[in-house]
Design an enzyme around this catalytic site. Sequence first.
Site, PDB file in Angstrom:
ATOM      1  N   GLY A 199      -5.113  -5.876   2.919  1.00  0.00           N
ATOM      2  CA  GLY A 199      -4.792  -4.526   2.597  1.00  0.00           C
ATOM      3  C   GLY A 199      -5.287  -3.421   3.504  1.00  0.00           C
TER       4      GLY A 199
ATOM      5  N   MET B  71       0.757  -1.138  -0.081  1.00  0.00           N
ATOM      6  CA  MET B  71       0.041   0.176  -0.108  1.00  0.00           C
ATOM      7  C   MET B  71       0.970   1.192  -0.005  1.00  0.00           C
ATOM      8  SD  MET B  71      -3.157  -1.069   2.472  1.00  0.00           S
ATOM      9  CE  MET B  71      -2.248  -2.089   3.519  1.00  0.00           C
ATOM     10  N   ALA B  72       0.914   1.823  -1.086  1.00  0.00           N
ATOM     11  CA  ALA B  72       1.690   3.100  -1.117  1.00  0.00           C
ATOM     12  C   ALA B  72       1.390   4.211   0.023  1.00  0.00           C
ATOM     13  CB  ALA B  72       1.424   3.750  -2.759  1.00  0.00           C
TER      14      ALA B  72
ATOM     15  N   CYS C 121      -2.472  -1.878 -10.333  1.00  0.00           N
ATOM     16  CA  CYS C 121      -2.644  -0.388  -9.715  1.00  0.00           C
ATOM     17  C   CYS C 121      -3.725   0.239 -10.630  1.00  0.00           C
ATOM     18  CB  CYS C 121      -1.384   0.489  -9.465  1.00  0.00           C
ATOM     19  SG  CYS C 121      -1.686   1.999  -8.954  1.00  0.00           S
TER      20      CYS C 121
HETATM   21  C1  FMN Z   1      -3.824   3.434  -0.046  1.00  0.00           C
HETATM   22  C2  FMN Z   1      -3.560   2.322  -0.930  1.00  0.00           C
HETATM   23  C3  FMN Z   1      -2.314   2.139  -1.539  1.00  0.00           C
HETATM   24  C4  FMN Z   1      -2.123   1.244  -2.371  1.00  0.00           C
HETATM   25  N1  FMN Z   1      -1.068   0.893  -3.026  1.00  0.00           N
HETATM   26  C5  FMN Z   1      -0.566  -0.510  -3.671  1.00  0.00           C
HETATM   27  C6  FMN Z   1       0.674  -0.474  -4.274  1.00  0.00           C
HETATM   28  O1  FMN Z   1       1.525   0.083  -4.129  1.00  0.00           O
HETATM   29  N2  FMN Z   1       0.655  -1.657  -4.930  1.00  0.00           N
HETATM   30  C7  FMN Z   1      -0.224  -2.516  -4.983  1.00  0.00           C
HETATM   31  O2  FMN Z   1      -0.086  -3.607  -5.924  1.00  0.00           O
HETATM   32  N3  FMN Z   1      -1.590  -2.437  -4.716  1.00  0.00           N
HETATM   33  C8  FMN Z   1      -1.801  -1.306  -3.954  1.00  0.00           C
HETATM   34  N4  FMN Z   1      -3.083  -1.131  -3.402  1.00  0.00           N
HETATM   35  C9  FMN Z   1      -3.997  -2.067  -3.288  1.00  0.00           C
HETATM   36  C10 FMN Z   1      -3.743  -3.034  -2.381  1.00  0.00           C
HETATM   37  O3  FMN Z   1      -2.622  -3.866  -2.270  1.00  0.00           O
HETATM   38  C11 FMN Z   1      -5.154  -4.251  -2.218  1.00  0.00           C
HETATM   39  O4  FMN Z   1      -5.054  -4.861  -3.565  1.00  0.00           O
HETATM   40  C12 FMN Z   1      -6.319  -3.646  -2.266  1.00  0.00           C
HETATM   41  O5  FMN Z   1      -6.452  -2.440  -1.155  1.00  0.00           O
HETATM   42  C13 FMN Z   1      -7.573  -4.633  -2.181  1.00  0.00           C
HETATM   43  O6  FMN Z   1      -7.235  -5.285  -0.908  1.00  0.00           O
HETATM   44  P1  FMN Z   1      -8.156  -4.924   0.442  1.00  0.00           P
HETATM   45  O7  FMN Z   1      -9.568  -4.883  -0.073  1.00  0.00           O
HETATM   46  O8  FMN Z   1      -7.687  -5.947   1.624  1.00  0.00           O
HETATM   47  O9  FMN Z   1      -7.819  -3.385   0.773  1.00  0.00           O
HETATM   48  C14 FMN Z   1      -3.039  -0.035  -2.593  1.00  0.00           C
HETATM   49  C15 FMN Z   1      -4.485   0.209  -1.728  1.00  0.00           C
HETATM   50  C16 FMN Z   1      -4.716   1.321  -1.164  1.00  0.00           C
HETATM   51  C17 FMN Z   1      -5.933   1.269  -0.267  1.00  0.00           C
END
Ligand code: FMN
Length: 322
Positions: free
Chosen positions: A229, A10-11, A100
């Site tokens: 995430g 998560m960036a 992304c």
């Molecule tokens: C603030 C934020 C930053 C993220 N940055 C990235 C990233 O750098 N690389 C990536 O592959 N996914 C990124 N994601 C996606 C998450 O890795 C994940 O796939 C997505 O949030 C779904 O999972 P969750 O429902 O558990 O949050 C980001 C998501 C969020 C909310």
Amino acid sequence: MKITAGLAPMAGFSNIPFRLLCHSLGADYAVTEMISAAAVCFNNEKTLTLSEISSREGPCALQLFGHDAETVSNAIHILLGRTCEEESVRPAAVEINMGCPVKKIVSSGDGSALMKSPELAGRIVKFARDATSVYKIPLWVKIRAGWDKNSINAPYFAALMADQGAERITVHGRTRELMYAPSSDNAVIQAVRKAVPDSIEVFGNGDICSAADAVKMIDQTECDGVLVGRAALGDPWIFSELKALGDGREYAYPSVDERVDAAIELTRAIVERNGENYGIRMARGRAAHFIKGIRGSANVRDMLNHASSFDEFESILRRLAR
Ligand SMILES: Cc1cc2nc3c(=O)[nH]c(=O)nc-3n(C[C@H](O)[C@H](O)[C@H](O)COP(=O)(O)O)c2cc1C
């Protein structure tokens, strides 16, 4: 039921202090924030800092994004050539970001835009695998269900990536069009599991907020593990909950004091790494996630926005503790 669970990239959040915390609470692995392959090749200092993995961490994969196979390969050689000099900070894997959805990223052909160009994505994976093989480090790919509802191609796409050398595919069960809502679709994760050989790991991702959600995803999809995430941002204890489930132990949700202590310790680590000025600004958003729902937290959040030193930050947070 033992469940392998990782902290999602998560960036802005999956930095060393937060990864250390999640590891200490039971995360089996973590992934760095996404790192631009092109910026690595330009020797961008900030980007190189993002790629650091602490020797105190558990397994952590390095995530790269890019749309040019040679650039991705060069970036891997730069990063692994450097980190492999020190065994303790070898990444657990290199992961290519093909999920992304952010406009700035997809408009350059990076991230989930690659799901519209399977051939190019396959070429990137092949080059990346050739590069990671030199260092004997696995190559992973993170994808979405597809670009939009009319082009859900994750099963075909994943099989192609596996064919080109990807050893783990993580699937977020939403299309790019959906960004982060409504709910993630486990059926597409199940279809990916069926589409790739058993030797390739498939990890499911999307909307896991509790151990029960992880069990449901694994039951429905037969995936090999899960990636958490957004839920981990306020509840990194989810990894302890998953461990307790695996060990057949009762799980008790952390007390207010424990949550406040964790917010303070995370802030301390962020400040140590980034200096007080920038660290405090960074920590505000992070701490707010930890204290959400605690009585009085809205007030405290406002006060944190005006805090300028670690000591001030800590004493404001302590007001919530009993
Ligand atoms: C603030 C934020 C930053 C993220 N940055 C990235 C990233 O750098 N690389 C990536 O592959 N996914 C990124 N994601 C996606 C998450 O890795 C994940 O796939 C997505 O949030 C779904 O999972 P969750 O429902 O558990 O949050 C980001 C998501 C969020 C909310």
